[in-house]
Design an enzyme around this catalytic site. Structure first.
Site, PDB file in Angstrom:
ATOM      1  CD1 TRP A 171      23.508  -1.384  51.688  1.00  0.00           C
ATOM      2  CD2 TRP A 171      24.510   0.058  50.299  1.00  0.00           C
ATOM      3  NE1 TRP A 171      24.707  -1.025  52.263  1.00  0.00           N
ATOM      4  CE2 TRP A 171      25.338  -0.142  51.428  1.00  0.00           C
ATOM      5  CE3 TRP A 171      24.934   0.926  49.294  1.00  0.00           C
ATOM      6  CZ2 TRP A 171      26.577   0.501  51.577  1.00  0.00           C
ATOM      7  CZ3 TRP A 171      26.169   1.567  49.429  1.00  0.00           C
ATOM      8  CH2 TRP A 171      26.965   1.344  50.568  1.00  0.00           C
ATOM      9  CE  LYS A 195      17.502  -8.722  54.137  1.00  0.00           C
ATOM     10  NZ  LYS A 195      17.414  -7.254  53.878  1.00  0.00           N
ATOM     11  CG  ASP A 197      19.876  -2.574  51.956  1.00  0.00           C
ATOM     12  OD1 ASP A 197      20.557  -2.962  52.916  1.00  0.00           O
ATOM     13  OD2 ASP A 197      19.349  -1.442  51.896  1.00  0.00           O
ATOM     14  N   GLY A 246      27.785  -9.050  51.777  1.00  0.00           N
ATOM     15  CA  GLY A 246      27.716  -7.993  52.775  1.00  0.00           C
ATOM     16  C   GLY A 246      28.947  -7.990  53.663  1.00  0.00           C
ATOM     17  CD  GLU A 268      31.665 -10.267  46.531  1.00  0.00           C
ATOM     18  OE1 GLU A 268      31.537  -9.043  46.782  1.00  0.00           O
ATOM     19  OE2 GLU A 268      31.537 -10.750  45.398  1.00  0.00           O
ATOM     20  CG  LEU A 269      31.715 -12.454  53.822  1.00  0.00           C
ATOM     21  CD1 LEU A 269      32.192 -13.262  55.010  1.00  0.00           C
ATOM     22  CD2 LEU A 269      30.243 -12.093  53.951  1.00  0.00           C
ATOM     23  CD  GLU A 400      34.842  -3.346  53.280  1.00  0.00           C
ATOM     24  OE1 GLU A 400      34.759  -3.608  52.066  1.00  0.00           O
ATOM     25  OE2 GLU A 400      34.215  -3.982  54.151  1.00  0.00           O
TER      26      GLU A 400
END
Length: 531
Positions: A171, A195, A197, A246, A268-269, A400
């Site tokens: 998002w 998909k 958000d 996410g 990608e985290l 984080e």
């Protein structure tokens, strides 16, 4: 309305001529109508105001299956099209995105970010569409490889599309982190089931409209809507490759599920990104750059700086400048360019920021700037916050935040700064400020992050579309951008043809004699550097 924080730390308000964020009613109705699904209705609200934005139908597991069936049908003819033909819609998309002010309105309405931050997303998409539109054919072209037997073996490496890629996008940057993965996946010859958000579905739908207007066949980009527990696993069950942006926790689960099917995944985290301000840095530029790197999009950027390591000899002066820069940032909402930072996007992000700051205060940290929610502006506004005296027992130290919060630390050498920068499970992005580029590069090579920027927070590396971007350690696997970013979505295939001389012994030559001949041939090829 916009607000400014003065030198005492008090945030004041100034009037704004910008109208409230809004999407044209006909566009909103059309986008909602384009969604079809068998799941329950869901409603979204504008984060900046809390007002209702849209209500639309969600998808079921059956809808996901239907989307994959349609995508596979469209993909067969798309894969048979040459990469140069595939590129044409994306070259047109570049111009359509830059000309579409309404797209920026939608991004702002769904995320609450500032106009400039939303505009940067359109630049990102336009730039990447142009980059891959011009270079995809070169990246995907067959490559000659050295054969087993010189001249007699002719070998080519081909890149074949995976099939249908499942893309799950976040998002916080709904345009950049959705469309900029979809572009290379499609150009590689795949179809996509996407998909987005739930909060940012409208951005995805409008971007899809523009790409169809540019010439993409509608069946190639399918959009499904719903929560991960409803549509997430069905996407993994049907996809030939998964791309996810996410949290690290969710990424680990997706990686496990993908591994059980023996399909690839690009992840990608999370990040706890460090910035190093060395003793020879230009402090004015560093302070201004740090404020942007820490607080742009209210800190809701995976590349945002959350840890700031400052050389002891310049610490006090730099901190004064950073505090001044931070207090000058304007909080606001609306469609104008007259403020710097918008709102957090959800109650969950707001609660996380409030918890981290409250916990840090409780355990002795000092708030140098910000540290307050701003309910007078909207439900999720929070002032840009600088913390000093953060220690390991505080939640903000290692976890984080994903909000407008940065922690400051003194360092006494480059080696100490590097050690502390690497003292985390994450490795997404880092920043170094120094007047010596060569010194900056030497330090950068020792930092375990996928991207490192010198005299910039994150933009230099991220906006270099020809260079790979992604994370090390718990910050992910795989890369976006560059040649790597499109080849992620292909399968390698080797085709080798044999001519004149084969691998069987020639007539009248025994197996033993053939072995002797081959051994001599290998020695000669080494001697003359043929192999």
């Amino acid at each position: 309305m916009t607000t400014r924080t003065d030198k005492t730390g008090t945030t004041t308000s100034t009037a704004s001529n910008a109208p409230s964020t809004a999407i044209a009613s006909d566009v909103l109705a059309r986008l909602i109508e384009s969604l079809s699904g068998g799941g329950p209705d869901v409603s979204t609200a504008e984060p900046a105001t809390g007002q209702h934005l849209a209500t639309f139908r969600t998808s079921t597991a059956g809808d996901v299956s239907t989307a994959f069936t349609a995508a596979r049908k469209a993909q067969r003819s798309w894969a048979a099209t040459s990469p140069r033909q595939r590129a044409k819609p994306f070259l047109r998309l570049h111009d359509l995105v830059l000309a579409n002010e309404g797209l920026i309105d939608i991004v702002q309405a769904e995320t609450g970010k500032s106009r400039n931050s939303a505009f940067e997303e359109t630049l990102d998409v336009a730039g990447l569409a142009l980059y891959y539109g011009r270079h995809a054919a070169k990246f995907l072209a067959p490559r000659r490889r050295a054969g087993a037997i010189p001249l007699a073996t002719q070998t080519r490496e081909l890149r074949q599309p995976k099939g249908v890629v499942g893309i799950i996008s976040p998002w916080n940057y709904p345009l950049s982190l959705g469309v900029c993965d979809i572009i290379p996946a499609l150009l590689a010859g795949n179809a996509v089931v996407h998909k987005p958000d739930t909060q940012t579905v409208l951005t995805a739908l409008r971007a899809r409209e523009l790409l169809i207007e540019a010439g993409l066949a509608p069946g190639l980009w399918q959009i499904v809507v719903g929560e991960p527990e409803t549509v997430g696993q069905p996407i993994i069950d049907h996809a030939d490759h998964i791309c996810f942006t996410g949290s690290t926790g969710a990424g680990r689960k997706i990686a496990e599920a993908a591994a059980s099917r023996l399909i690839g995944c690009t992840l990608e985290l999370g990040g706890k990104n460090p910035m190093l301000v060395l003793d020879d840095a230009d402090l004015n530029k560093a302070a201004k750059g740090a404020a942007r790197a820490c607080f742009s999009t209210a800190g809701q950027l995976c590349l945002s700086t959350e840890r700031l390591y400052i050389a002891n000899t310049i610490y006090d002066e730099f901190v004064r400048k950073l505090v001044d820069e931070t207090r000058s940032l304007r909080l606001g909402k609306g469609t104008g360019f007259d403020y710097d930072i918008g709102t957090l996007t959800s109650q969950r992000q707001f609660d996380n920021v409030e918890r981290h700051v409250t916990d840090a205060r409780k355990h002795g940290a000092t708030v140098l700037a910000g540290g307050r929610p701003r309910a007078d502006l909207g439900p999720y506004f929070y002032e840009p916050t600088i913390l000093e005296g953060v220690t390991p027992e505080m939640e903000v130290h290692s976890n984080e935040t994903f909000g407008p919060v940065v922690s400051l630390y003194r360092i006494h050498s480059d080696n100490e700064a590097i050690r502390l920068a690497n003292d985390t499970e994450f490795g997404l992005n880092a920043s170094i400020w120094t007047s010596s580029t060569s010194r900056g590069r030497r330090v950068a090579e020792r930092i375990r992050c996928g991207t490192v920027n010198i005299n910039e927070g994150y933009g230099s590396a991220y906006a270099s579309n020809d260079a790979p971007m992604g994370g090390m350690k718990a910050s992910g696997q795989g890369r976006r951008h560059g040649e790597h970013g499109i080849l992620e979505y292909t399968e390698l295939q080797t085709i080798a043809s044999q001519h004149v001389v084969g691998f069987d012994p020639p007539p009248g030559v025994s197996t033993e004699q053939n072995a002797t001949i081959l051994a001599r041939m290998y020695r000669l090829m080494k001697m003359f550097r043929i192999k």
